[in-house]
Design an enzyme around this catalytic site. Structure first.
Site, short mmCIF file in Angstrom:
data_model
loop_
_atom_site.label_atom_id
_atom_site.label_comp_id
_atom_site.label_asym_id
_atom_site.label_seq_id
_atom_site.Cartn_x
_atom_site.Cartn_y
_atom_site.Cartn_z
N ASP A 111 0.72 -1.23 -0.03
CA ASP A 111 -0.09 -0.11 -0.20
C ASP A 111 0.76 1.17 -0.02
O ASP A 111 0.43 2.51 -0.14
CB ASP A 111 -0.84 -0.09 1.17
N ASP B 92 -0.86 -6.11 -0.36
CA ASP B 92 -1.28 -5.53 0.94
C ASP B 92 -2.46 -5.51 1.09
O ASP B 92 -3.31 -4.98 0.03
CB ASP B 92 -0.44 -4.24 0.78
N GLU C 298 8.69 -3.87 11.11
CA GLU C 298 9.17 -2.78 10.70
C GLU C 298 9.64 -1.69 11.87
O GLU C 298 9.06 -1.41 12.72
CB GLU C 298 8.02 -2.05 9.80
O1 KIV Z 1 3.53 -0.99 1.88
C1 KIV Z 1 5.00 -1.46 1.98
O2 KIV Z 1 5.69 -1.25 1.22
C2 KIV Z 1 5.12 -2.13 3.21
C3 KIV Z 1 6.54 -2.51 3.37
C4 KIV Z 1 7.09 -1.03 4.19
C5 KIV Z 1 6.63 -3.70 4.24
O3 KIV Z 1 4.23 -2.51 3.88
#
Ligand code: KIV
Length: 266
Positions: free
Chosen positions: A44, A83, A181
């Site tokens: 996302d 995501d 993270e």
């Molecule tokens: O959306 C994304 O890029 C992420 C990464 C930071 C793990 O969730």
């Protein structure tokens, strides 16, 4: 044949680090798979890296689906994680199942969602429905408004303990891998040693089983977005600016197109 969650888990068993990158479109997905990336996240982070939003909060299931389909068309063997965007799984389990189902029907092999113990029942239901789930704890960007910014998580003994408990609870619920993270590297080491499924770090130090970065950070596509955790392996912002300047200059000076770049009647 695409890599499965078992193939990805085998990296940890063999002691081999798992490299993961985000991608949001056909050409980047195609190039990074050819370069050897085994797992691609349609994150996302498309919101703040491609769509021009301030953060990931406005991103919708339709946004992810659109970019996911392009990434799937651009790849053959990489495992594609989609995501689940903000509010596509937090409201109730039925919504989570429907939205995750849409992402798998659009070509993803698994989904990722942000959060700890609160999501245990959701993860169990998704896994029971045949939908592999990657967890994501620590700094969860969809909660930026609650955090009041992008801050390191788990710095106190109490918050570190909670994060360890979240990791253990998510593993028991059935996640096949877990993103950590922006947490202290020692905490990431503890979590990585406590759970059997691979940890994938971003801003979480060297001890994770794998690493993930946003492709735009790796390639230096947005100038002025340097971050402590991300390493810039190329400066595409500069390459793109220089190429565009050269094109403008060639058009205005009459240097483009040349005779060879033009067509003639037979
Ligand atoms: O959306 C994304 O890029 C992420 C990464 C930071 C793990 O969730």
């Amino acid at each position: 044949m695409r890599l499965t969650i078992r193939d990805l888990q085998a990296y940890k068993k063999r002691g081999e680090k798992l490299p993961m990158l985000t991608a949001y479109d056909y050409p980047f997905a195609n190039l990074i798979e050819r370069a050897g990336i085994p797992i691609i996240l349609v994150g996302d982070s498309v919101g703040d890296n491609v769509l021009g939003y301030d953060n990931t909060v406005p991103v919708t299931v339709e946004d992810i689906t659109h970019h996911l389909r392009a990434v799937v068309r651009g790849t053959e063997t990489a495992h594609i994680v989609a995501d689940m965007p903000f509010m596509s799984y937090q409201t109730n389990i039925a919504d989570a199942l429907r939205n995750a189902g849409t992402l798998l029907k659009s070509g993803a092999q698994s989904v990722k969602l942000e959060g700890g113990r609160r999501l245990v029942d959701t993860v169990k239901e998704l896994v029971a429905a045949g939908i592999p789930v990657m967890g994501h704890i620590g700094l969860t960007p969809q909660s930026v408004n609650q955090f009041g910014g992008y801050r390191v998580q788990g710095r106190t003994q109490e918050t570190a303990q909670k994060l360890i408990e979240d990791a253990v609870a998510l593993e028991a619920a059935g996640v096949y891998a877990l993103v950590l993270e922006t947490v202290p590297e020692d905490l990431a080491r503890t979590v990585t040693g406590k759970i059997q499924v691979p940890t994938i770090g971003i801003g979480a130090g060297i001890h994770c089983d794998g690493q993930v970065l946003v492709i735009h950070d790796v390639l230096g596509i947005q100038s002025g977005r340097e971050m402590k955790h991300a390493r810039k392996y190329a400066d595409l912002a500069q390459v793109i600016t220089e190429a565009t300047n050269q094109y403008i200059s060639d058009v205005q000076s009459g240097g483009f197109p040349s005779h060879e770049e033009s067509f003639r009647a037979k």
